[in-house]
Design a protein around this motif. Structure first.
Motif, mmCIF file in Angstrom:
data_model
loop_
_atom_site.group_PDB
_atom_site.id
_atom_site.type_symbol
_atom_site.label_atom_id
_atom_site.label_comp_id
_atom_site.label_asym_id
_atom_site.label_seq_id
_atom_site.Cartn_x
_atom_site.Cartn_y
_atom_site.Cartn_z
ATOM 1 N N ALA A 9 0.915 -1.136 -0.034
ATOM 2 C CA ALA A 9 -0.010 0.098 -0.027
ATOM 3 C C ALA A 9 0.966 1.133 0.024
ATOM 4 O O ALA A 9 1.825 1.333 0.860
ATOM 5 N N PRO A 10 0.692 1.997 -1.019
ATOM 6 C CA PRO A 10 1.405 3.460 -0.861
ATOM 7 C C PRO A 10 1.125 4.123 0.248
ATOM 8 O O PRO A 10 0.280 4.345 0.871
ATOM 9 N N ASP A 11 2.308 4.563 1.094
ATOM 10 C CA ASP A 11 2.480 5.393 2.311
ATOM 11 C C ASP A 11 1.976 6.733 2.092
ATOM 12 O O ASP A 11 2.123 7.366 0.864
ATOM 13 N N PHE A 12 1.209 7.413 2.981
ATOM 14 C CA PHE A 12 0.638 8.751 3.077
ATOM 15 C C PHE A 12 0.539 9.145 4.333
ATOM 16 O O PHE A 12 0.584 8.546 5.285
ATOM 17 N N CYS A 13 0.638 10.637 4.344
ATOM 18 C CA CYS A 13 0.039 11.249 5.581
ATOM 19 C C CYS A 13 -0.720 12.269 5.399
ATOM 20 O O CYS A 13 -0.738 13.081 4.273
ATOM 21 N N LEU A 14 -1.994 12.353 5.965
ATOM 22 C CA LEU A 14 -3.118 13.203 5.845
ATOM 23 C C LEU A 14 -3.691 13.721 7.145
ATOM 24 O O LEU A 14 -3.742 13.167 8.022
ATOM 25 N N PHE A 15 -4.019 15.158 7.054
ATOM 26 C CA PHE A 15 -4.546 15.365 8.423
ATOM 27 C C PHE A 15 -6.206 15.148 8.269
ATOM 28 O O PHE A 15 -6.697 15.005 7.065
ATOM 29 N N GLY A 16 -6.850 15.054 9.262
ATOM 30 C CA GLY A 16 -8.326 14.782 9.363
ATOM 31 C C GLY A 16 -8.537 14.616 11.121
ATOM 32 O O GLY A 16 -7.955 15.479 11.776
ATOM 33 N N ILE A 17 -9.880 14.416 11.221
ATOM 34 C CA ILE A 17 -10.502 14.076 12.665
ATOM 35 C C ILE A 17 -10.409 12.900 13.044
ATOM 36 O O ILE A 17 -10.809 12.046 12.379
ATOM 37 N N ASP A 18 -10.369 12.833 14.033
ATOM 38 C CA ASP A 18 -10.359 11.305 14.774
ATOM 39 C C ASP A 18 -11.659 11.114 15.292
ATOM 40 O O ASP A 18 -12.606 12.017 15.052
ATOM 41 N N GLU A 19 -12.047 10.021 16.025
ATOM 42 C CA GLU A 19 -13.238 9.744 16.438
ATOM 43 C C GLU A 19 -13.931 10.908 17.444
ATOM 44 O O GLU A 19 -14.964 10.917 17.392
ATOM 45 N N SER A 20 -13.016 11.384 18.040
ATOM 46 C CA SER A 20 -13.482 12.545 18.838
ATOM 47 C C SER A 20 -13.336 13.906 18.444
ATOM 48 O O SER A 20 -13.432 14.886 19.177
ATOM 49 N N LEU A 28 -0.055 6.373 7.289
ATOM 50 C CA LEU A 28 -0.266 4.772 7.146
ATOM 51 C C LEU A 28 0.679 4.184 7.861
ATOM 52 O O LEU A 28 0.214 3.070 8.461
ATOM 53 N N SER A 29 1.992 4.473 7.841
ATOM 54 C CA SER A 29 2.825 3.674 8.497
ATOM 55 C C SER A 29 2.726 3.519 9.954
ATOM 56 O O SER A 29 2.886 2.484 10.759
ATOM 57 N N GLU A 30 1.965 4.705 10.709
ATOM 58 C CA GLU A 30 1.617 4.416 11.970
ATOM 59 C C GLU A 30 0.397 3.778 12.281
ATOM 60 O O GLU A 30 0.132 3.025 13.164
ATOM 61 N N LEU A 31 -0.601 3.900 11.391
ATOM 62 C CA LEU A 31 -1.754 3.087 11.465
ATOM 63 C C LEU A 31 -1.522 1.473 11.304
ATOM 64 O O LEU A 31 -2.245 0.919 12.101
ATOM 65 N N LEU A 67 -13.848 -5.313 14.887
ATOM 66 C CA LEU A 67 -13.481 -6.533 15.033
ATOM 67 C C LEU A 67 -12.015 -6.958 14.573
ATOM 68 O O LEU A 67 -11.172 -7.648 15.042
ATOM 69 N N LYS A 68 -11.947 -6.607 13.238
ATOM 70 C CA LYS A 68 -10.861 -7.064 12.222
ATOM 71 C C LYS A 68 -10.213 -5.855 11.521
ATOM 72 O O LYS A 68 -9.104 -5.969 11.049
ATOM 73 N N ALA A 69 -10.743 -4.582 11.698
ATOM 74 C CA ALA A 69 -10.193 -3.713 10.629
ATOM 75 C C ALA A 69 -10.548 -2.169 11.384
ATOM 76 O O ALA A 69 -11.528 -2.035 12.196
ATOM 77 N N LEU A 70 -9.916 -1.209 10.936
ATOM 78 C CA LEU A 70 -9.935 0.180 11.168
ATOM 79 C C LEU A 70 -10.581 0.947 10.187
ATOM 80 O O LEU A 70 -10.106 0.495 8.904
ATOM 81 N N VAL A 71 -11.468 1.850 10.369
ATOM 82 C CA VAL A 71 -12.018 2.404 9.014
ATOM 83 C C VAL A 71 -11.709 3.724 8.968
ATOM 84 O O VAL A 71 -11.657 4.351 9.917
ATOM 85 N N PHE A 72 -11.595 4.441 7.742
ATOM 86 C CA PHE A 72 -11.186 5.600 7.452
ATOM 87 C C PHE A 72 -11.876 6.180 6.299
ATOM 88 O O PHE A 72 -11.577 5.544 5.223
ATOM 89 N N GLY A 73 -12.506 7.388 6.368
ATOM 90 C CA GLY A 73 -13.235 7.880 5.085
ATOM 91 C C GLY A 73 -12.360 9.151 4.775
ATOM 92 O O GLY A 73 -11.777 9.772 5.276
ATOM 93 N N ILE A 74 -11.990 9.075 3.444
ATOM 94 C CA ILE A 74 -11.169 10.025 2.711
ATOM 95 C C ILE A 74 -11.767 10.864 1.626
ATOM 96 O O ILE A 74 -12.311 10.152 0.465
ATOM 97 N N SER A 75 -11.866 11.916 1.700
ATOM 98 C CA SER A 75 -12.316 12.934 0.513
ATOM 99 C C SER A 75 -11.474 14.039 0.208
ATOM 100 O O SER A 75 -10.619 14.452 1.378
ATOM 101 N N ARG A 76 -11.726 14.999 -0.401
ATOM 102 C CA ARG A 76 -11.044 16.167 -1.076
ATOM 103 C C ARG A 76 -11.542 17.494 0.103
ATOM 104 O O ARG A 76 -11.133 18.565 0.187
ATOM 105 N N ASP A 77 -12.761 16.977 0.936
ATOM 106 C CA ASP A 77 -13.398 17.764 1.810
ATOM 107 C C ASP A 77 -12.454 18.453 2.816
ATOM 108 O O ASP A 77 -11.584 17.660 3.211
#
Length: 156
Positions: A9-20, A28-31, A67-77
């Motif tokens: 998977a190509p590595d990346f870093c993006l800003f976003g908001i967490d669950e809180s 990606l490398s940290e995730l 139970l098996k994965a973490l979910v992340f939504g990604i858009s240009r917003d």
């Protein structure tokens, strides 16, 4: 760029908001250090009918997915748009902002598509499942929202 199953998977870093709704950088490398599979779903725009339905489907199935994965939504917003979208619909997973569509391009979620009979360059609804080792396990291109989360669950 084209990616395929079994590719790293190509590595990346993006800003976003967490669950809180805390703004932070996601790399990606940290995730991958969390030892879970990752679901990256790329969607066109906050608060549009299809994107809202898809996001709410991920929200409603969050307990089963995580139970098996973490979910992340990604858009240009923007982050501000993501915060409003998250609050309005009670989304329980991080939303990442890719305003320059660099990560969208890396994952094949940016390109030409038809909209109302016209060809445009925009976000192509795409979901990528990354295994714990950082390899692409499955790619869904040109996702149809209805039933999509069930497809992801059955792949997990």
């Amino acid at each position: 760029m084209t990616i395929n199953s079994e590719d790293k998977a190509p590595d990346f870093c993006l800003f976003g908001i967490d669950e809180s709704e805390v703004e932070k950088e996601f790399c990606l490398s940290e995730l991958l250090k969390q030892e879970k599979q990752l679901i990256l779903y790329f969607y066109p725009k906050d608060n549009t009918p299809g994107c809202t339905q898809e996001s709410c489907d991920f929200r409603d199935n969050y307990a089963r997915l995580t139970l098996k994965a973490l979910v992340f939504g990604i858009s240009r917003d923007s982050i501000a748009s993501h915060i409003k979208f998250k609050e309005k619909h009670g989304l329980n997973f991080p939303l990442l902002s890719d305003p320059d569509h660099k990560v969208l391009e890396l994952y094949g979620a940016w390109g030409e598509k038809k909209m109302y009979g016209k060809s445009i360059i925009s976000t192509i609804r795409t979901t990528v499942l990354i295994n714990k080792d950082g390899k692409i396990k499955k790619i869904w291109n040109n996702v149809k929202v209805k039933g999509h989360v069930d497809e992801v669950l059955s792949e997990l």
